[in-house]
Scaffold this motif. Structure first.
Motif, PDB file in Angstrom:
ATOM      1  N   GLY A 140      68.069  20.697  41.360  1.00  0.00           N
ATOM      2  CA  GLY A 140      68.273  20.958  40.007  1.00  0.00           C
ATOM      3  C   GLY A 140      68.747  19.479  39.216  1.00  0.00           C
ATOM      4  N   GLY A 141      68.780  19.639  38.011  1.00  0.00           N
ATOM      5  CA  GLY A 141      69.258  18.520  37.272  1.00  0.00           C
ATOM      6  C   GLY A 141      69.011  18.464  35.834  1.00  0.00           C
ATOM      7  N   LEU A 142      68.982  17.488  35.095  1.00  0.00           N
ATOM      8  CA  LEU A 142      68.742  17.569  33.573  1.00  0.00           C
ATOM      9  C   LEU A 142      67.323  17.030  33.234  1.00  0.00           C
ATOM     10  CD1 LEU A 142      69.678  17.576  30.572  1.00  0.00           C
ATOM     11  CD2 LEU A 142      70.417  15.018  30.970  1.00  0.00           C
ATOM     12  N   VAL A 143      66.551  17.888  32.572  1.00  0.00           N
ATOM     13  CA  VAL A 143      65.259  17.543  32.177  1.00  0.00           C
ATOM     14  C   VAL A 143      65.074  17.841  30.752  1.00  0.00           C
ATOM     15  CG1 VAL A 143      64.542  20.037  32.901  1.00  0.00           C
ATOM     16  CG2 VAL A 143      62.842  18.025  32.873  1.00  0.00           C
ATOM     17  N   GLN A 144      63.986  17.270  30.171  1.00  0.00           N
ATOM     18  CA  GLN A 144      63.683  17.344  28.763  1.00  0.00           C
ATOM     19  C   GLN A 144      62.990  18.586  28.405  1.00  0.00           C
ATOM     20  OE1 GLN A 144      62.139  13.878  27.161  1.00  0.00           O
ATOM     21  NE2 GLN A 144      64.064  12.921  26.681  1.00  0.00           N
ATOM     22  N   LYS A 160      61.326  20.706  40.616  1.00  0.00           N
ATOM     23  CA  LYS A 160      60.805  21.305  41.931  1.00  0.00           C
ATOM     24  C   LYS A 160      62.137  21.679  42.418  1.00  0.00           C
ATOM     25  CE  LYS A 160      57.567  21.899  45.595  1.00  0.00           C
ATOM     26  NZ  LYS A 160      56.437  21.212  46.408  1.00  0.00           N
ATOM     27  N   LEU A 161      62.536  22.857  42.869  1.00  0.00           N
ATOM     28  CA  LEU A 161      63.570  23.385  43.374  1.00  0.00           C
ATOM     29  C   LEU A 161      63.326  23.453  44.823  1.00  0.00           C
ATOM     30  CD1 LEU A 161      65.177  25.768  40.882  1.00  0.00           C
ATOM     31  CD2 LEU A 161      65.455  23.151  41.220  1.00  0.00           C
ATOM     32  N   SER A 162      64.124  23.129  45.904  1.00  0.00           N
ATOM     33  CA  SER A 162      63.980  23.533  47.258  1.00  0.00           C
ATOM     34  C   SER A 162      65.213  24.380  47.935  1.00  0.00           C
ATOM     35  CB  SER A 162      63.992  22.447  48.035  1.00  0.00           C
ATOM     36  OG  SER A 162      63.036  21.433  47.797  1.00  0.00           O
ATOM     37  N   CYS A 163      64.842  25.192  48.708  1.00  0.00           N
ATOM     38  CA  CYS A 163      65.921  26.241  49.287  1.00  0.00           C
ATOM     39  C   CYS A 163      65.632  25.943  50.768  1.00  0.00           C
ATOM     40  CB  CYS A 163      65.521  27.607  48.853  1.00  0.00           C
ATOM     41  SG  CYS A 163      66.352  28.996  49.626  1.00  0.00           S
ATOM     42  N   ALA A 164      66.687  25.412  51.465  1.00  0.00           N
ATOM     43  CA  ALA A 164      66.474  25.082  52.850  1.00  0.00           C
ATOM     44  C   ALA A 164      67.165  25.950  53.678  1.00  0.00           C
ATOM     45  CB  ALA A 164      66.779  23.654  53.279  1.00  0.00           C
ATOM     46  N   ALA A 165      66.493  26.773  54.702  1.00  0.00           N
ATOM     47  CA  ALA A 165      67.429  27.531  55.515  1.00  0.00           C
ATOM     48  C   ALA A 165      68.026  27.051  56.683  1.00  0.00           C
ATOM     49  CB  ALA A 165      66.442  28.879  55.769  1.00  0.00           C
ATOM     50  N   SER A 166      68.992  27.478  57.079  1.00  0.00           N
ATOM     51  CA  SER A 166      69.719  26.902  58.240  1.00  0.00           C
ATOM     52  C   SER A 166      69.136  27.340  59.783  1.00  0.00           C
ATOM     53  CB  SER A 166      71.156  26.809  58.222  1.00  0.00           C
ATOM     54  OG  SER A 166      71.458  28.386  58.282  1.00  0.00           O
ATOM     55  N   GLN A 167      68.710  28.443  59.900  1.00  0.00           N
ATOM     56  CA  GLN A 167      68.421  29.020  61.114  1.00  0.00           C
ATOM     57  C   GLN A 167      66.953  28.393  61.566  1.00  0.00           C
ATOM     58  OE1 GLN A 167      70.038  31.088  62.946  1.00  0.00           O
ATOM     59  NE2 GLN A 167      72.135  30.626  61.819  1.00  0.00           N
ATOM     60  N   SER A 168      66.305  29.257  62.620  1.00  0.00           N
ATOM     61  CA  SER A 168      65.421  28.852  62.928  1.00  0.00           C
ATOM     62  C   SER A 168      63.959  29.335  62.133  1.00  0.00           C
ATOM     63  CB  SER A 168      65.189  29.249  64.434  1.00  0.00           C
ATOM     64  OG  SER A 168      65.207  30.748  64.594  1.00  0.00           O
ATOM     65  N   VAL A 169      63.038  28.820  62.532  1.00  0.00           N
ATOM     66  CA  VAL A 169      61.665  29.182  61.864  1.00  0.00           C
ATOM     67  C   VAL A 169      61.510  30.719  62.177  1.00  0.00           C
ATOM     68  CG1 VAL A 169      59.443  28.983  61.950  1.00  0.00           C
ATOM     69  CG2 VAL A 169      60.690  26.900  61.927  1.00  0.00           C
ATOM     70  N   LEU A 170      61.735  31.165  63.318  1.00  0.00           N
ATOM     71  CA  LEU A 170      61.541  32.493  63.448  1.00  0.00           C
ATOM     72  C   LEU A 170      62.343  33.427  62.803  1.00  0.00           C
ATOM     73  CD1 LEU A 170      61.072  32.824  67.330  1.00  0.00           C
ATOM     74  CD2 LEU A 170      59.344  32.895  65.659  1.00  0.00           C
ATOM     75  N   THR A 171      63.579  33.185  62.423  1.00  0.00           N
ATOM     76  CA  THR A 171      64.438  33.836  61.663  1.00  0.00           C
ATOM     77  C   THR A 171      64.235  33.800  60.125  1.00  0.00           C
ATOM     78  OG1 THR A 171      66.223  33.417  63.064  1.00  0.00           O
ATOM     79  CG2 THR A 171      67.105  34.016  60.989  1.00  0.00           C
ATOM     80  N   ALA A 195      68.740  44.004  47.481  1.00  0.00           N
ATOM     81  CA  ALA A 195      68.168  44.212  48.616  1.00  0.00           C
ATOM     82  C   ALA A 195      68.220  42.588  49.289  1.00  0.00           C
ATOM     83  CB  ALA A 195      66.602  44.482  48.521  1.00  0.00           C
ATOM     84  N   MET A 196      68.813  41.675  48.841  1.00  0.00           N
ATOM     85  CA  MET A 196      68.897  40.415  49.329  1.00  0.00           C
ATOM     86  C   MET A 196      70.171  40.293  50.252  1.00  0.00           C
ATOM     87  SD  MET A 196      66.178  39.689  47.995  1.00  0.00           S
ATOM     88  CE  MET A 196      65.973  37.938  48.523  1.00  0.00           C
ATOM     89  N   ASP A 197      69.865  39.763  51.544  1.00  0.00           N
ATOM     90  CA  ASP A 197      71.020  39.509  52.541  1.00  0.00           C
ATOM     91  C   ASP A 197      71.972  38.388  52.550  1.00  0.00           C
ATOM     92  OD1 ASP A 197      68.645  41.412  54.477  1.00  0.00           O
ATOM     93  OD2 ASP A 197      70.455  42.488  53.638  1.00  0.00           O
ATOM     94  N   PHE A 198      71.114  37.251  52.153  1.00  0.00           N
ATOM     95  CA  PHE A 198      71.855  36.044  52.040  1.00  0.00           C
ATOM     96  C   PHE A 198      71.541  35.371  50.756  1.00  0.00           C
ATOM     97  CE2 PHE A 198      72.779  36.617  56.523  1.00  0.00           C
ATOM     98  CZ  PHE A 198      71.599  37.341  57.075  1.00  0.00           C
ATOM     99  N   TRP A 199      72.351  34.688  50.450  1.00  0.00           N
ATOM    100  CA  TRP A 199      72.488  33.845  48.992  1.00  0.00           C
ATOM    101  C   TRP A 199      72.864  32.406  49.453  1.00  0.00           C
ATOM    102  CZ3 TRP A 199      70.794  35.899  44.482  1.00  0.00           C
ATOM    103  CH2 TRP A 199      70.864  37.442  44.412  1.00  0.00           C
ATOM    104  N   GLY A 200      72.185  31.431  48.664  1.00  0.00           N
ATOM    105  CA  GLY A 200      72.563  30.229  48.492  1.00  0.00           C
ATOM    106  C   GLY A 200      73.768  30.014  47.425  1.00  0.00           C
ATOM    107  N   LYS A 201      74.289  28.788  47.188  1.00  0.00           N
ATOM    108  CA  LYS A 201      75.241  28.683  46.159  1.00  0.00           C
ATOM    109  C   LYS A 201      74.954  28.347  44.872  1.00  0.00           C
ATOM    110  CE  LYS A 201      78.956  27.965  49.661  1.00  0.00           C
ATOM    111  NZ  LYS A 201      79.907  26.551  49.910  1.00  0.00           N
ATOM    112  N   GLY A 202      73.619  27.901  44.774  1.00  0.00           N
ATOM    113  CA  GLY A 202      72.979  27.683  43.594  1.00  0.00           C
ATOM    114  C   GLY A 202      73.006  26.113  43.213  1.00  0.00           C
ATOM    115  N   THR A 203      71.995  25.818  42.205  1.00  0.00           N
ATOM    116  CA  THR A 203      71.706  24.668  41.713  1.00  0.00           C
ATOM    117  C   THR A 203      71.603  24.790  40.344  1.00  0.00           C
ATOM    118  OG1 THR A 203      70.484  22.228  41.944  1.00  0.00           O
ATOM    119  CG2 THR A 203      69.207  24.437  42.174  1.00  0.00           C
TER     120      THR A 203
END
Length: 123
Positions: A9-13, A19-30, A109-117
């Motif tokens: 996230g950030g300031l843009v005109q 491009k936002l990213s969402c990285a998950a902490s768990q394994s690929v299988l999860t 229906a969403m089980d896990f959430w990030g804190k936001g950007t």
């Protein structure tokens, strides 16, 4: 527990891109068993779903407000999801959240959430 961390996230005109990213902490299988949704909450407004992707790109949806401008994707090998945002408008200003759960990513229906950007679109 699946921990999600948004970035990018950030300031843009107006008219710009982010491009936002969402990285998950768990394994690929999860990570691979969940649909990934992107949501946003603007000041003084309720949180809204803007895009969802199921376990594959065959299952995606977009809110009318972002259709044609935003693109959701996921890299299961890197357990990361993305939201590419083009032609940004001031009304896109909001805190953007990613979440993991079940397609088509209704809020409940969403089980896990990030804190936001925070994304701010301003000249």
């Amino acid at each position: 527990q699946l921990q999600l961390v948004e970035s990018g996230g950030g300031l843009v005109q107006p008219g710009g891109s982010l491009k936002l990213s969402c990285a998950a902490s768990q394994s690929v299988l999860t990570f691979n068993v969940y649909a990934i949704g992107w949501f946003r909450q603007a000041p003084g407004k309720e949180r809204e779903e803007i895009s969802c992707m199921g376990l594959s790109a065959d299952y995606t949806n977009y809110a009318d407000s972002v259709k044609g401008r935003f693109t959701i994707s996921r890299d299961n090998a890197e357990h990361t999801a993305y939201l590419e945002m083009n032609s940004l408008k001031p009304e896109d200003t909001a805190v953007y959240f990613c979440a993991a759960g079940r397609f088509p990513c209704y809020d409940y229906a969403m089980d896990f959430w990030g804190k936001g950007t925070l994304v701010t679109v301003s000249s």
